[in-house]
Write an enzyme that holds these catalytic residues in place. Structure first.
Site, mmCIF file in Angstrom:
data_model
loop_
_atom_site.group_PDB
_atom_site.id
_atom_site.type_symbol
_atom_site.label_atom_id
_atom_site.label_comp_id
_atom_site.label_asym_id
_atom_site.label_seq_id
_atom_site.Cartn_x
_atom_site.Cartn_y
_atom_site.Cartn_z
ATOM 1 N N LYS A 126 48.065 55.039 42.515
ATOM 2 C CA LYS A 126 47.492 53.881 41.830
ATOM 3 C C LYS A 126 47.553 54.170 40.343
ATOM 4 O O LYS A 126 47.535 55.336 39.934
ATOM 5 C CB LYS A 126 46.034 53.659 42.264
ATOM 6 C CG LYS A 126 45.570 52.234 42.206
ATOM 7 C CD LYS A 126 46.033 51.388 43.387
ATOM 8 C CE LYS A 126 45.711 49.926 43.190
ATOM 9 N NZ LYS A 126 45.879 49.141 44.408
ATOM 10 N N ASP A 166 48.094 44.600 40.817
ATOM 11 C CA ASP A 166 46.713 44.682 41.305
ATOM 12 C C ASP A 166 45.927 43.789 40.337
ATOM 13 O O ASP A 166 46.515 42.892 39.700
ATOM 14 C CB ASP A 166 46.203 46.132 41.297
ATOM 15 C CG ASP A 166 44.873 46.311 42.037
ATOM 16 O OD1 ASP A 166 44.871 46.380 43.271
ATOM 17 O OD2 ASP A 166 43.808 46.361 41.383
HETATM 18 P P1 NDP Z 1 43.491 39.283 40.371
HETATM 19 O O1 NDP Z 1 43.449 39.871 39.029
HETATM 20 O O2 NDP Z 1 44.586 38.330 40.711
HETATM 21 O O3 NDP Z 1 42.105 38.580 40.726
HETATM 22 C C1 NDP Z 1 40.899 39.276 40.693
HETATM 23 C C2 NDP Z 1 39.763 38.294 40.916
HETATM 24 O O4 NDP Z 1 38.552 39.016 41.073
HETATM 25 C C3 NDP Z 1 39.547 37.360 39.741
HETATM 26 O O5 NDP Z 1 39.035 36.150 40.209
HETATM 27 C C4 NDP Z 1 38.533 38.120 38.897
HETATM 28 O O6 NDP Z 1 37.762 37.298 38.030
HETATM 29 C C5 NDP Z 1 37.650 38.713 39.981
HETATM 30 N N1 NDP Z 1 37.061 39.955 39.478
HETATM 31 C C6 NDP Z 1 37.709 41.030 38.985
HETATM 32 N N2 NDP Z 1 36.842 41.976 38.593
HETATM 33 C C7 NDP Z 1 35.621 41.465 38.837
HETATM 34 C C8 NDP Z 1 34.309 41.971 38.667
HETATM 35 N N3 NDP Z 1 34.093 43.182 38.141
HETATM 36 N N4 NDP Z 1 33.295 41.168 39.063
HETATM 37 C C9 NDP Z 1 33.512 39.943 39.599
HETATM 38 N N5 NDP Z 1 34.742 39.425 39.776
HETATM 39 C C10 NDP Z 1 35.762 40.176 39.411
HETATM 40 O O7 NDP Z 1 43.522 40.538 41.389
HETATM 41 P P2 NDP Z 1 43.936 40.571 42.923
HETATM 42 O O8 NDP Z 1 43.600 39.293 43.583
HETATM 43 O O9 NDP Z 1 45.330 41.084 42.993
HETATM 44 O O10 NDP Z 1 43.009 41.742 43.483
HETATM 45 C C11 NDP Z 1 41.703 41.499 44.011
HETATM 46 C C12 NDP Z 1 41.292 42.654 44.896
HETATM 47 O O11 NDP Z 1 42.247 42.819 45.955
HETATM 48 C C13 NDP Z 1 41.216 44.028 44.206
HETATM 49 O O12 NDP Z 1 40.205 44.799 44.821
HETATM 50 C C14 NDP Z 1 42.579 44.644 44.535
HETATM 51 O O13 NDP Z 1 42.554 46.062 44.456
HETATM 52 C C15 NDP Z 1 42.742 44.152 45.972
HETATM 53 N N6 NDP Z 1 44.105 44.167 46.502
HETATM 54 C C16 NDP Z 1 45.106 43.469 45.867
HETATM 55 C C17 NDP Z 1 46.379 43.475 46.395
HETATM 56 C C18 NDP Z 1 47.472 42.645 45.827
HETATM 57 O O14 NDP Z 1 48.504 42.551 46.488
HETATM 58 N N7 NDP Z 1 47.325 42.020 44.683
HETATM 59 C C19 NDP Z 1 46.704 44.277 47.600
HETATM 60 C C20 NDP Z 1 45.548 44.883 48.237
HETATM 61 C C21 NDP Z 1 44.307 44.836 47.663
HETATM 62 P P3 NDP Z 1 38.104 37.251 36.468
HETATM 63 O O15 NDP Z 1 39.353 36.458 36.348
HETATM 64 O O16 NDP Z 1 36.925 36.621 35.848
HETATM 65 O O17 NDP Z 1 38.273 38.691 36.035
#
Ligand code: NDP
Length: 451
Positions: A126, A166
């Site tokens: 990562k 991510d």
């Molecule tokens: P994005 O950046 O596309 O979206 C993240 C979302 O979560 C946004 O809506 C963001 O809001 C919100 N968010 C982020 N940090 C916080 C926080 N501290 N508190 C509240 N809301 C928060 O990321 P992904 O959708 O790609 O990833 C989301 C999760 O899924 C993570 O845990 C990631 O590790 C996991 N994941 C992702 C994969 C992928 O293929 N993308 C694969 C497997 C797991 P805001 O815009 O306001 O920051």
């Protein structure tokens, strides 16, 4: 944990002070491994767990770049290469102000076991930076990504380490990173996944984590003779994983009641349908706006700011919960509220979104609980399929990739359940996922020997 495992964890704790997220992830896995260590004492003799929780290497570097006003900006870049026991390092890059070594070590550790579960030959890593793309112009993001890759390129490669997206890293960032890698190395290869389909990417990679999560949840529901049709579902987040989880849930006939970002959540009692979700896609992916705008467009919905009352979307009554935002976003109190409201299925899209006490609540209550390393493995699985297509210089159709994704999620589900039963914990997906992932990596480490 028994006394021997407690002692082992104590040693790992002392080696990693000030890293609570990493230690939380290690402890969660360790607390499942009792039955396997009892049955196979050679894993302890070979100190597999300690070796597995020590990264192969950690790369930390300075990232300097110019903002639009011509000022010099400084961030820190990281890549944690955790284990290549079963394949090249594989795992996303996260750009978020909260990124530090602790967060990346926890994510890399989880990634090793998750990749093992996919049945594809991928190790775990990562990386990322404390850079915050939010509020930055496209040219600032491009300059940052180019500077980041100017150092990272020497540590990665299609057969060495293949990063992906991510939090904060989507198609735009992958494009800039890939462009810079190519510029420096003069090589067009599958060094990153999550690329655009026109330039070496796979169909269904953007959708894969969310779709895979729903496929996994469908398998879980089927074990209770249920489907997701007409189920009231809570989704948190509004990014990549949340968007495609919501999309697939709507497709299978479920009712999506909530979405959120870091500022707050929306509750739409009529359900977020396909048309409303298309608006959210546009809001988040094109305008890069805030979810608070939703009720202005759809007045039946309400918006609750995160700071307002401490209320979280997990207090909305529902049948199923899909945390898809970030780690530790679902506390013990949230878990208790969900259970009190009659939730029967929880499937994790985000990595480690439920606190340890929250997980314990779900397990005690006996609801269907799908931990992230199994339930969200669809993203990295399709990344693995993207690597295969790149290596063969061909592109499979969206239907073919989706078919394979469904197959992988079905296989993970069956394997996790079978291993859980074999080790005396039928129906416990936490135990099943941890043991199944661990045994595969541990056996590879044993076969490869100590250098
Ligand atoms: P994005 O950046 O596309 O979206 C993240 C979302 O979560 C946004 O809506 C963001 O809001 C919100 N968010 C982020 N940090 C916080 C926080 N501290 N508190 C509240 N809301 C928060 O990321 P992904 O959708 O790609 O990833 C989301 C999760 O899924 C993570 O845990 C990631 O590790 C996991 N994941 C992702 C994969 C992928 O293929 N993308 C694969 C497997 C797991 P805001 O815009 O306001 O920051």
């Amino acid at each position: 944990m028994d006394a021997q495992t407690e002692e082992l964890f104590g040693r790992i704790e002392r080696r990693n002070p000030g890293q609570p997220a990493f230690l939380q992830a290690v402890k969660e896995v360790l607390s499942s491994l009792g039955p396997v260590l009892e049955r196979h004492p050679h894993y302890a003799d070979e100190r597999i767990i300690e070796r597995l929780s020590e990264p192969d290497r950690i790369i930390v570097f300075r990232v300097e770049w110019l903002d639009d006003a011509g000022r010099v900006r400084l961030n820190r870049g990281y890549r944690v290469q955790m284990s290549s026991a079963i394949g090249p390092y594989k795992g996303g890059l996260r750009f978020h102000p909260s990124v530090d070594l602790d967060i990346l070590k926890f994510l890399a550790f989880e990634q090793v076991l998750k990749c093992a579960l996919t049945t594809l030959p991928m190790g775990g890593a990562k990386g990322g930076s404390d850079f915050d793309p939010k509020g930055r112009s496209d040219s600032e993001v491009r300059r940052f990504c180019q500077s980041f890759m100017t150092e990272l390129f020497r540590h990665i490669g299609q057969f060495t380490d293949v990063p992906a997206g991510d939090i904060g890293v989507g198609l735009r960032e992958i494009g800039y990173l890939f462009g810079q890698y190519k510029r420096i190395t003069n090589e067009f290869s599958g060094v990153l996944t999550g690329k655009g389909v026109e330039w070496g990417g796979s169909y269904v990679r953007p959708e894969a984590t969310g779709y895979g999560l729903v496929y996994f949840a469908e398998e879980m529901a089927a074990t209770a003779g249920e489907t997701l049709a007409d189920k009231r579902c809570l989704v948190s987040g509004a990014g990549n994983v949340a968007q495609f989880t919501a999309k697939k849930l709507i497709e299978v006939g479920a009712k999506v009641l909530t979405m959120s970002d870091s500022d707050g959540f929306i509750h739409d009692p009529e359900g977020i349908d396909a048309e409303k979700l298309a608006w959210v896609f546009q809001l988040k992916n094109e305008r890069r706006g805030r979810i608070s705008e939703y009720p202005e467009r759809f007045p039946g919905a309400t918006y609750v700011p995160a700071a307002a009352s401490g209320a979280t979307l997990w207090s909305v009554p529902a049948d199923c919960a899909f945390p898809c935002a970030t780690q530790n976003e679902l506390s013990e109190a949230d878990a208790a509220r969900l259970l009190a409201n009659g939730v029967t299925l929880v499937a994790e899209g985000a990595n480690m979104p439920t606190s340890p006490r929250g997980v314990a609540r779900f397990l005690e209550a006996g609801v269907l609980y799908g931990p992230s390393k199994a339930a969200n493995a669809g993203g990295v699985a399709v990344s693995g399929l993207e690597m295969s297509q790149d290596a063969d210089h061909l592109s499979w159709s969206p239907e073919e990739v989706d078919r394979r994704l469904r197959l992988v999620m079905g296989t993970i589900h069956a394997n996790v359940r079978q291993v859980a039963a074999e080790y005396g914990h039928p129906g416990n997906y936490v135990v099943g996922a941890n043991i199944a992932g661990f045994v595969k990596v541990a056996d590879a480490m044993m076969a490869e020997g100590v250098a």
